[in-house]
Design a protein around this motif. Sequence first.
Motif, mmCIF file in Angstrom:
data_model
loop_
_atom_site.group_PDB
_atom_site.id
_atom_site.type_symbol
_atom_site.label_atom_id
_atom_site.label_comp_id
_atom_site.label_asym_id
_atom_site.label_seq_id
_atom_site.Cartn_x
_atom_site.Cartn_y
_atom_site.Cartn_z
ATOM 1 N N SER A 95 -0.432 0.344 6.370
ATOM 2 C CA SER A 95 0.270 -0.191 7.541
ATOM 3 C C SER A 95 -0.606 -0.080 8.786
ATOM 4 O O SER A 95 -1.548 0.715 8.841
ATOM 5 C CB SER A 95 1.573 0.564 7.774
ATOM 6 O OG SER A 95 1.309 1.895 8.194
ATOM 7 N N LYS A 108 -2.184 -7.907 11.751
ATOM 8 C CA LYS A 108 -2.766 -7.393 10.516
ATOM 9 C C LYS A 108 -3.571 -8.449 9.773
ATOM 10 O O LYS A 108 -4.652 -8.158 9.249
ATOM 11 C CB LYS A 108 -1.663 -6.837 9.606
ATOM 12 C CG LYS A 108 -2.217 -6.151 8.361
ATOM 13 C CD LYS A 108 -1.115 -5.492 7.545
ATOM 14 C CE LYS A 108 -1.697 -4.789 6.325
ATOM 15 N NZ LYS A 108 -0.661 -4.126 5.510
ATOM 16 N N GLU A 125 -0.546 3.437 10.120
ATOM 17 C CA GLU A 125 -1.436 4.368 9.426
ATOM 18 C C GLU A 125 -2.892 4.119 9.807
ATOM 19 O O GLU A 125 -3.669 5.076 9.969
ATOM 20 C CB GLU A 125 -1.253 4.216 7.922
ATOM 21 C CG GLU A 125 0.085 4.733 7.412
ATOM 22 C CD GLU A 125 0.340 4.353 5.969
ATOM 23 O OE1 GLU A 125 0.906 5.180 5.232
ATOM 24 O OE2 GLU A 125 -0.017 3.212 5.580
ATOM 25 N N SER A 138 -1.659 -4.296 1.065
ATOM 26 C CA SER A 138 -0.210 -4.192 1.283
ATOM 27 C C SER A 138 0.237 -2.758 1.471
ATOM 28 O O SER A 138 1.279 -2.503 2.090
ATOM 29 C CB SER A 138 0.544 -4.822 0.111
ATOM 30 O OG SER A 138 0.228 -4.165 -1.102
#
Length: 222
Positions: A36, A58, A39, A33
């Motif tokens: 991201s 994701k 990132e 979590s």
Amino acid sequence: MARSEEQNRLARERARELILESAIELFAERGVSGASIAEITQRAGVAQGLVNYHFGGKEQLIVAVIDGWFDALFGLPSVDGTADERLAGLIDTVIMATGYALPLQRAVLAMQLQPSTHRLFAEAEERYGDRALVAEESVRDMFRERGAADPEVEEIMLRSTLEGILVKFAVYGDTFPLEEARRWMYRIYALPAPAGPLPLEAPPRAGAIRLRAMGAVREPLV
């Protein structure tokens, strides 16, 4: 000059590998979590849209990391020989993998435990069910050859012990004595002492062993 189709294919494959590597690093450092897509792609040095191109999003990227872990797990080399030789080889192979794949181990461990990703891990486990059965039966056959009264429990306890070593190393890093744990397992199973230490990148033991979480702290990669 325009790149060839082969060059484009290799570039796509390399981008996918970089995304996976960066995802593993960030999942290990920050949890799923806390990492991201922006990132992950920034660390990988690729365009953000390539995550959707290669994985679809994701969640699918998380699944790819889990699948990669299962592929690596079931792809570990096995040792031929007597039941004792196979058991010693299994212990050594798993401890070597523990020592060299810490980011992946940490990332997958978190996915096993976190409610948000446990479902994805369980689904992957179902996909790899046939391979898991083959691996389990192979270990149980090994214990049958060793004359174990309950090969099923022996297989479960061996796996639990090795997984415990993995978890402790993930938490305590270099302060966890992998080589000593290996030799302890040899003694527990009455195996001949190993001829030499495993080629693990660990500091030499100095003084009493003390498990400390700081031993697992790593500087984030940039």
